[in-house]
Design a protein around this motif. Structure first.
Motif, PDB file in Angstrom:
ATOM      1  N   GLU A 169       5.537  24.944 -24.348  1.00 57.08           N
ATOM      2  CA  GLU A 169       6.817  25.574 -24.011  1.00 57.08           C
ATOM      3  C   GLU A 169       7.283  25.191 -22.606  1.00 57.08           C
ATOM      4  OE1 GLU A 169       6.945  29.821 -23.704  1.00 57.08           O
ATOM      5  OE2 GLU A 169       9.112  29.871 -23.973  1.00 57.08           O
ATOM      6  N   GLU A 170       6.316  24.907 -21.723  1.00 58.19           N
ATOM      7  CA  GLU A 170       6.710  24.595 -20.338  1.00 58.19           C
ATOM      8  C   GLU A 170       7.618  23.363 -20.278  1.00 58.19           C
ATOM      9  OE1 GLU A 170       3.737  24.771 -21.634  1.00 58.19           O
ATOM     10  OE2 GLU A 170       2.290  23.372 -20.784  1.00 58.19           O
ATOM     11  N   TYR A 171       7.424  22.412 -21.203  1.00 57.36           N
ATOM     12  CA  TYR A 171       8.302  21.232 -21.195  1.00 57.36           C
ATOM     13  C   TYR A 171       9.707  21.592 -21.689  1.00 57.36           C
ATOM     14  CZ  TYR A 171       4.440  18.274 -19.905  1.00 57.36           C
ATOM     15  OH  TYR A 171       3.410  17.698 -19.202  1.00 57.36           O
ATOM     16  N   SER A 172       9.775  22.494 -22.664  1.00 56.14           N
ATOM     17  CA  SER A 172      11.096  22.958 -23.111  1.00 56.14           C
ATOM     18  C   SER A 172      11.803  23.681 -21.970  1.00 56.14           C
ATOM     19  CB  SER A 172      10.949  23.910 -24.304  1.00 56.14           C
ATOM     20  OG  SER A 172      10.452  23.206 -25.416  1.00 56.14           O
ATOM     21  N   LEU A 173      11.005  24.394 -21.162  1.00 56.24           N
ATOM     22  CA  LEU A 173      11.617  25.123 -20.041  1.00 56.24           C
ATOM     23  C   LEU A 173      12.061  24.166 -18.934  1.00 56.24           C
ATOM     24  CD1 LEU A 173       9.363  28.304 -19.995  1.00 56.24           C
ATOM     25  CD2 LEU A 173      11.665  28.051 -20.898  1.00 56.24           C
ATOM     26  N   VAL A 174      11.338  23.064 -18.771  1.00 53.66           N
ATOM     27  CA  VAL A 174      11.829  22.034 -17.837  1.00 53.66           C
ATOM     28  C   VAL A 174      13.192  21.541 -18.348  1.00 53.66           C
ATOM     29  CG1 VAL A 174      11.461  19.730 -16.867  1.00 53.66           C
ATOM     30  CG2 VAL A 174       9.507  21.265 -17.155  1.00 53.66           C
ATOM     31  N   ALA A 175      13.250  21.269 -19.655  1.00 53.01           N
ATOM     32  CA  ALA A 175      14.503  20.769 -20.242  1.00 53.01           C
ATOM     33  C   ALA A 175      15.632  21.764 -20.013  1.00 53.01           C
ATOM     34  CB  ALA A 175      14.316  20.524 -21.738  1.00 53.01           C
ATOM     35  N   LYS A 176      15.358  23.036 -20.243  1.00 50.24           N
ATOM     36  CA  LYS A 176      16.404  24.058 -20.123  1.00 50.24           C
ATOM     37  C   LYS A 176      16.821  24.247 -18.661  1.00 50.24           C
ATOM     38  CE  LYS A 176      18.634  28.108 -20.396  1.00 50.24           C
ATOM     39  NZ  LYS A 176      19.306  28.793 -19.291  1.00 50.24           N
ATOM     40  N   VAL A 177      15.830  24.448 -17.810  1.00 49.26           N
ATOM     41  CA  VAL A 177      16.146  24.786 -16.414  1.00 49.26           C
ATOM     42  C   VAL A 177      16.699  23.553 -15.679  1.00 49.26           C
ATOM     43  CG1 VAL A 177      15.197  25.619 -14.227  1.00 49.26           C
ATOM     44  CG2 VAL A 177      14.469  26.674 -16.390  1.00 49.26           C
TER      45      VAL A 177
ATOM     46  N   GLU B 299      21.226  11.110 -17.348  1.00 47.95           N
ATOM     47  CA  GLU B 299      20.177  10.341 -18.024  1.00 47.95           C
ATOM     48  C   GLU B 299      18.842  11.076 -18.008  1.00 47.95           C
ATOM     49  OE1 GLU B 299      20.516   7.293 -19.697  1.00 47.95           O
ATOM     50  OE2 GLU B 299      22.600   7.907 -19.487  1.00 47.95           O
ATOM     51  N   THR B 300      18.509  11.681 -16.869  1.00 43.07           N
ATOM     52  CA  THR B 300      17.230  12.402 -16.767  1.00 43.07           C
ATOM     53  C   THR B 300      17.216  13.596 -17.704  1.00 43.07           C
ATOM     54  OG1 THR B 300      17.280  11.786 -14.448  1.00 43.07           O
ATOM     55  CG2 THR B 300      15.598  13.344 -15.086  1.00 43.07           C
ATOM     56  N   THR B 301      18.348  14.282 -17.777  1.00 43.05           N
ATOM     57  CA  THR B 301      18.433  15.439 -18.678  1.00 43.05           C
ATOM     58  C   THR B 301      18.217  15.006 -20.125  1.00 43.05           C
ATOM     59  OG1 THR B 301      19.913  16.600 -17.192  1.00 43.05           O
ATOM     60  CG2 THR B 301      19.967  17.277 -19.490  1.00 43.05           C
ATOM     61  N   ARG B 302      18.865  13.905 -20.508  1.00 40.91           N
ATOM     62  CA  ARG B 302      18.688  13.452 -21.908  1.00 40.91           C
ATOM     63  C   ARG B 302      17.228  13.118 -22.176  1.00 40.91           C
ATOM     64  NH1 ARG B 302      21.673   9.149 -22.087  1.00 40.91           N
ATOM     65  NH2 ARG B 302      23.515  10.353 -22.576  1.00 40.91           N
ATOM     66  N   ARG B 303      16.606  12.381 -21.269  1.00 40.70           N
ATOM     67  CA  ARG B 303      15.215  11.936 -21.519  1.00 40.70           C
ATOM     68  C   ARG B 303      14.275  13.130 -21.672  1.00 40.70           C
ATOM     69  NH1 ARG B 303      16.309   8.051 -23.861  1.00 40.70           N
ATOM     70  NH2 ARG B 303      18.204   7.348 -22.884  1.00 40.70           N
ATOM     71  N   ILE B 304      14.302  14.059 -20.724  1.00 41.23           N
ATOM     72  CA  ILE B 304      13.314  15.147 -20.753  1.00 41.23           C
ATOM     73  C   ILE B 304      13.604  16.104 -21.910  1.00 41.23           C
ATOM     74  CG2 ILE B 304      14.514  16.563 -18.985  1.00 41.23           C
ATOM     75  CD1 ILE B 304      10.731  16.417 -19.629  1.00 41.23           C
ATOM     76  N   SER B 305      14.880  16.340 -22.178  1.00 44.85           N
ATOM     77  CA  SER B 305      15.211  17.303 -23.234  1.00 44.85           C
ATOM     78  C   SER B 305      14.835  16.758 -24.605  1.00 44.85           C
ATOM     79  CB  SER B 305      16.712  17.610 -23.234  1.00 44.85           C
ATOM     80  OG  SER B 305      17.093  18.052 -21.976  1.00 44.85           O
ATOM     81  N   ARG B 306      15.194  15.504 -24.816  1.00 43.86           N
ATOM     82  CA  ARG B 306      14.887  14.905 -26.124  1.00 43.86           C
ATOM     83  C   ARG B 306      13.369  14.836 -26.310  1.00 43.86           C
ATOM     84  NH1 ARG B 306      18.409   9.670 -27.676  1.00 43.86           N
ATOM     85  NH2 ARG B 306      20.175  11.089 -27.412  1.00 43.86           N
ATOM     86  N   ALA B 307      12.659  14.436 -25.255  1.00 44.70           N
ATOM     87  CA  ALA B 307      11.195  14.324 -25.362  1.00 44.70           C
ATOM     88  C   ALA B 307      10.572  15.696 -25.641  1.00 44.70           C
ATOM     89  CB  ALA B 307      10.633  13.724 -24.080  1.00 44.70           C
ATOM     90  N   ALA B 308      11.038  16.723 -24.925  1.00 41.81           N
ATOM     91  CA  ALA B 308      10.458  18.065 -25.106  1.00 41.81           C
ATOM     92  C   ALA B 308      10.758  18.577 -26.511  1.00 41.81           C
ATOM     93  CB  ALA B 308      11.035  19.029 -24.060  1.00 41.81           C
ATOM     94  N   TYR B 309      11.979  18.354 -26.976  1.00 49.06           N
ATOM     95  CA  TYR B 309      12.354  18.833 -28.313  1.00 49.06           C
ATOM     96  C   TYR B 309      11.523  18.121 -29.386  1.00 49.06           C
ATOM     97  CZ  TYR B 309      15.038  20.186 -32.381  1.00 49.06           C
ATOM     98  OH  TYR B 309      15.390  20.692 -33.603  1.00 49.06           O
ATOM     99  N   ILE B 310      11.456  16.792 -29.285  1.00 49.73           N
ATOM    100  CA  ILE B 310      10.720  16.017 -30.305  1.00 49.73           C
ATOM    101  C   ILE B 310       9.241  16.416 -30.291  1.00 49.73           C
ATOM    102  CG2 ILE B 310       9.962  13.695 -30.965  1.00 49.73           C
ATOM    103  CD1 ILE B 310      12.730  12.706 -29.873  1.00 49.73           C
ATOM    104  N   TYR B 311       8.673  16.523 -29.100  1.00 53.45           N
ATOM    105  CA  TYR B 311       7.250  16.892 -29.008  1.00 53.45           C
ATOM    106  C   TYR B 311       7.018  18.248 -29.678  1.00 53.45           C
ATOM    107  CZ  TYR B 311       2.640  18.042 -27.334  1.00 53.45           C
ATOM    108  OH  TYR B 311       1.314  18.386 -27.300  1.00 53.45           O
ATOM    109  N   ASN B 312       7.825  19.210 -29.307  1.00 51.63           N
ATOM    110  CA  ASN B 312       7.573  20.571 -29.796  1.00 51.63           C
ATOM    111  C   ASN B 312       7.920  20.756 -31.274  1.00 51.63           C
ATOM    112  OD1 ASN B 312       6.293  21.765 -27.641  1.00 51.63           O
ATOM    113  ND2 ASN B 312       8.210  22.103 -26.543  1.00 51.63           N
ATOM    114  N   GLN B 313       8.729  19.872 -31.815  1.00 47.06           N
ATOM    115  CA  GLN B 313       8.986  19.921 -33.256  1.00 47.06           C
ATOM    116  C   GLN B 313       7.842  19.284 -34.045  1.00 47.06           C
ATOM    117  OE1 GLN B 313      11.746  21.452 -35.031  1.00 47.06           O
ATOM    118  NE2 GLN B 313      11.570  22.364 -33.012  1.00 47.06           N
TER     119      GLN B 313
END
Ligand SMILES: Cc1cc2nc3c(=O)[nH]c(=O)nc-3n(C[C@H](O)[C@H](O)[C@H](O)COP(=O)(O)OP(=O)(O)OC[C@H]3O[C@@H](n4cnc5c(N)ncnc54)[C@H](O)[C@@H]3O)c2cc1C
Length: 415
Positions: free
Chosen positions: A342-350, A321-335
């Protein structure tokens, strides 16, 4: 309520897209991925292989254009819908998701600048393709340059001492390209087109790069053998060589003046998508473990009756659940921004890829000996998740780069 509906803003259209992608992942991707996993790398890409069945069926449904805007013939999806679809596809197979995702890379890169020549020569034909006869790849890493190619704005990135192994130089109305890309290029040996990230101005180090969206049928291009590897065996990978390849100017997306910024934008999308894929892989592993624990009887009880198993499953669920939340949020924000965080995308990735690996690891523990056998999907999910810790940048170096950026830019509310 299903756990997937925790997002109260999902529209009926979002849910329909998710249902369709899940059906495709379950009925087409999983069975094909299992077959491919047991084949040699040569068999995976041979004519008539199930790999091509997957690609054709995916293209027929338009899944190769998830990332491409509608005016060029893409699926016309919101960033959230893109993430929803990719999570389901990765639940089916992350290797195949990367294959059909990276196929779009030249068109995706070209859509960032949207020059008319690139639209007509690269983006529109790719979107119109329904038989998987146009397949893209992303050539950025090189035999001697892996992690260092993916760290824009990190000090080493503009070190002129770094001499890349693939370079472009201007010659009249074309660029001449020489060198090679690493054996890790996804879809490298089957690609018809490449989003090529190479060095153009060596005095700027990696920052002096150029991006091309180019066909690979030009004289002087050759390919290596398909790579044999541990995880994501359903994903073709291999080297691409360039020997005095003459690329007409219209295939240039960007030169050294914009390279570093465009690379950061690109990586903000790809690394957060790796987080999105991780949610799919982690969820698949969690679901396998949950189903198994409900049926396996040990010591007179099903595994699920033991509190330690319940606790393990809870922690696995938390990571999904945590992975989905942070990844989706980082992707949507950066799009939705031209200056990506980029640091949020890297949180999502790492965080996400670590979570997927840990969930698959715990799932194998719940399966006991059975988890190590080829009889169960969890063994493949574990190998696939392992590859994700390195794919799209090793987690260690991405964390170094993100830490370096945070130290300089982290804002405090109290000033
Ligand atoms: C499944 C998969 C798909 C891939 N797809 C593509 C693709 O489509 N296109 C493409 O071009 N590439 C692709 N890659 C390559 C991938 O991006 C690289 O493998 C990754 O960036 C790491 O580079 P490397 O393997 O050369 O490792 P190296 O860079 O040699 O790193 C080895 C180890 O050293 C550490 N290290 C490196 N530099 C530093 C440093 N400065 N400080 C501290 N530690 C450091 C790393 O963290 C790592 O642990 C793919 C890889 C995988 C596994």
């Amino acid at each position: 309520m299903s756990y997937l509906d925790l997002d109260l803003d999902l529209t009926e259209e979002d849910k329909e897209l998710r249902k369709a992608a899940h059906r495709f992942a379950k009925e087409v991707m999983r069975p094909i991925a299992k077959q491919l996993d047991e084949m040699t790398p040569e068999q995976v890409i041979a004519k008539g292989s199930p790999f091509w069945d997957f690609m054709r069926k995916g293209y027929e449904l338009g899944y190769h254009t998830v990332l491409i805007p509608e005016p060029y013939g893409g699926m016309d999806l919101t960033p959230k819908q893109q993430a929803i679809i990719y999570e389901e596809l990765a639940w089916g197979s992350v290797g195949l998701t990367v294959a059909i995702g990276v196929a779009a890379f030249p068109a995706f890169g070209a859509s960032l600048v949207a020059e008319q020549d690139l639209i007509e020569k690269i983006i529109e034909p790719f979107c119109a393709c329904r038989d998987a006869s146009i397949v893209g790849c992303w050539g950025i890493t090189e035999p001697d340059h892996g992690s260092d190619t993916l760290l824009p704005f990190y000090p080493s990135f503009s070190d002129p001492a770094i001499k890349a192994q693939c370079r472009a130089r201007l010659d009249g109305d074309a660029y001449i390209i020489n060198g090679q890309k690493s054996a890790w290029v996804s879809c490298g040996t089957v690609a018809t087109h490449c989003a090529l990230f190479c060095q153009m101005d060596p005095s700027m180090g990696h920052a002096g790069g150029a991006i091309f969206a180019m066909p690979l049928d030009l004289p002087g291009v050759s390919k290596g053998a398909p790579l044999n590897k541990h995880g994501q065996r359903d994903l073709n990978q291999g080297e691409i060589f360039f020997d005095n390849v003459r690329v007409p100017k219209e295939y240039l997306i960007a030169g050294p003046e914009a390279y570093e910024a465009l690379l950061e934008i690109t990586l903000s999308a790809t690394t957060s998508l790796m987080g999105v894929f991780s949610a799919g892989v982690a969820r698949a592993a969690f679901e396998e473990a949950l189903a198994y624990a409900k049926t396996r009887v040990q010591g007179g009880k099903t595994l699920i009756e033991y509190p330690t198993i319940q606790e393990k499953l809870f922690h696995m669920f938390s990571k999904v659940e945590t992975t989905r939340r942070i990844s989706r949020a980082a992707y949507i924000y950066n799009q939705n921004t031209s200056t990506p965080a980029e640091e949020y995308s890297l949180v999502a990735k790492v965080f996400g890829t670590n979570a997927a690996y840990e969930v698959a690891h715990e799932a194998i523990q719940i399966f006991g000996g059975n988890g190590l056998t080829k009889e169960y999907l969890i063994e493949k999910l574990y190998r696939d998740a392992r590859a994700m810790l390195i794919e799209d940048g090793s987690n260690d170096t991405l964390a170094i780069a993100a830490g370096h950026k945070l130290i300089k830019t982290y804002p405090r509310l109290d000033g």
